[in-house]
Design a protein around this motif. Structure first.
Motif, PDB file in Angstrom:
ATOM      1  N   HIS A  17       3.342   0.319   6.239  1.00  0.00           N
ATOM      2  CA  HIS A  17       2.134   0.084   5.448  1.00  0.00           C
ATOM      3  C   HIS A  17       1.197   1.249   5.760  1.00  0.00           C
ATOM      4  N   ALA A  18       0.683   1.890   4.709  1.00  0.00           N
ATOM      5  CA  ALA A  18      -0.172   3.058   4.919  1.00  0.00           C
ATOM      6  C   ALA A  18      -1.244   3.117   3.833  1.00  0.00           C
ATOM      7  N   TYR A  19      -2.151   4.056   3.973  1.00  0.00           N
ATOM      8  CA  TYR A  19      -3.358   4.109   3.148  1.00  0.00           C
ATOM      9  C   TYR A  19      -3.449   5.396   2.342  1.00  0.00           C
ATOM     10  N   PRO A  24      -9.761   4.710  -4.790  1.00  0.00           N
ATOM     11  CA  PRO A  24     -10.442   4.218  -3.585  1.00  0.00           C
ATOM     12  C   PRO A  24      -9.832   2.925  -3.037  1.00  0.00           C
ATOM     13  N   GLN A  25      -9.415   2.037  -3.914  1.00  0.00           N
ATOM     14  CA  GLN A  25      -8.835   0.765  -3.478  1.00  0.00           C
ATOM     15  C   GLN A  25      -7.555   0.980  -2.670  1.00  0.00           C
ATOM     16  N   GLU A  26      -6.777   1.993  -3.057  1.00  0.00           N
ATOM     17  CA  GLU A  26      -5.540   2.288  -2.326  1.00  0.00           C
ATOM     18  C   GLU A  26      -5.845   2.737  -0.903  1.00  0.00           C
ATOM     19  N   ARG A  27      -6.927   3.483  -0.758  1.00  0.00           N
ATOM     20  CA  ARG A  27      -7.304   3.981   0.569  1.00  0.00           C
ATOM     21  C   ARG A  27      -7.906   2.865   1.420  1.00  0.00           C
ATOM     22  N   LEU A  28      -8.409   1.811   0.754  1.00  0.00           N
ATOM     23  CA  LEU A  28      -9.028   0.691   1.459  1.00  0.00           C
ATOM     24  C   LEU A  28      -7.992  -0.357   1.895  1.00  0.00           C
ATOM     25  N   THR A  29      -7.154  -0.806   0.951  1.00  0.00           N
ATOM     26  CA  THR A  29      -6.214  -1.896   1.249  1.00  0.00           C
ATOM     27  C   THR A  29      -4.826  -1.399   1.630  1.00  0.00           C
ATOM     28  N   GLY A  30      -4.498  -0.195   1.224  1.00  0.00           N
ATOM     29  CA  GLY A  30      -3.192   0.354   1.540  1.00  0.00           C
ATOM     30  C   GLY A  30      -2.096  -0.171   0.643  1.00  0.00           C
ATOM     31  N   MET A  69       2.549   9.245   8.591  1.00  0.00           N
ATOM     32  CA  MET A  69       2.120   8.207   7.640  1.00  0.00           C
ATOM     33  C   MET A  69       0.779   7.608   8.047  1.00  0.00           C
ATOM     34  N   HIS A  70       0.421   7.752   9.293  1.00  0.00           N
ATOM     35  CA  HIS A  70      -0.837   7.203   9.803  1.00  0.00           C
ATOM     36  C   HIS A  70      -2.064   7.971   9.283  1.00  0.00           C
ATOM     37  N   THR A  71      -1.878   9.208   8.838  1.00  0.00           N
ATOM     38  CA  THR A  71      -2.979  10.027   8.328  1.00  0.00           C
ATOM     39  C   THR A  71      -3.063   9.873   6.815  1.00  0.00           C
ATOM     40  N   PRO A  72      -4.123   9.240   6.279  1.00  0.00           N
ATOM     41  CA  PRO A  72      -4.235   9.027   4.835  1.00  0.00           C
ATOM     42  C   PRO A  72      -4.317  10.337   4.047  1.00  0.00           C
ATOM     43  N   SER A  73      -3.702  10.330   2.877  1.00  0.00           N
ATOM     44  CA  SER A  73      -3.747  11.450   1.947  1.00  0.00           C
ATOM     45  C   SER A  73      -3.850  10.907   0.534  1.00  0.00           C
ATOM     46  N   ALA A  74      -4.397  11.712  -0.357  1.00  0.00           N
ATOM     47  CA  ALA A  74      -4.484  11.309  -1.759  1.00  0.00           C
ATOM     48  C   ALA A  74      -3.099  11.318  -2.405  1.00  0.00           C
TER      49      ALA A  74
END
Length: 126
Positions: A17-19, A24-30, A69-74
């Motif tokens: 599970h990643a972000y 914006p919602q994808e970065r919030l809830t993953g 995967m722990h580091t969020p990216s667009a």
């Protein structure tokens, strides 16, 4: 005797599970993802020795995937590129690596099993 044999060490469908995402919602809830890695490397020594030190340790590959995967990216392309570069940098016996990432529930209004990116990088590409 088997020193020059090359093959592929792979890990299929690591579930995480990643972000990542543009919205914006994808970065919030993953979201849920699968990541598969296939790395071309010499296997001859391991065939002869039966020693994990003579091959690519797929547990170490999983560790790299989890960290990146722990580091969020667009963009998934960005994450997959980071994973490829990191594997090539961390494991000098890897001649080529293919990483396939699938976002299992992409927010695009389609009934599908996922959407993703696959990238192959060869030594010297990075």
């Amino acid at each position: 005797m088997s020193q020059q044999l090359y093959g592929r060490v792979f890990v299929s469908n690591i579930r995480l599970h990643a972000y990542h995402g543009v919205l914006p919602q994808e970065r919030l809830t993953g979201n849920d993802y699968t990541v598969s890695v296939s790395a071309e490397c010499p296997l001859g020594a391991a065939i002869d020795s039966d020693d994990v030190a003579d091959t690519l340790n797929y547990a170490a590959v999983c560790h790299v995937v989890r960290e990146e995967m722990h580091t969020p990216s667009a963009l998934l392309e960005h994450v997959v590129g980071r994973i490829c570069r990191r594997i090539m940098a961390d494991f000098d016996t890897v001649m080529a690596v293919t990483v396939r990432m699938v976002k299992l529930n992409p927010p695009m209004g389609a009934d599908c099993d996922g959407a993703g990116v696959e990238l192959t990088m060869r030594r010297g590409d990075c």
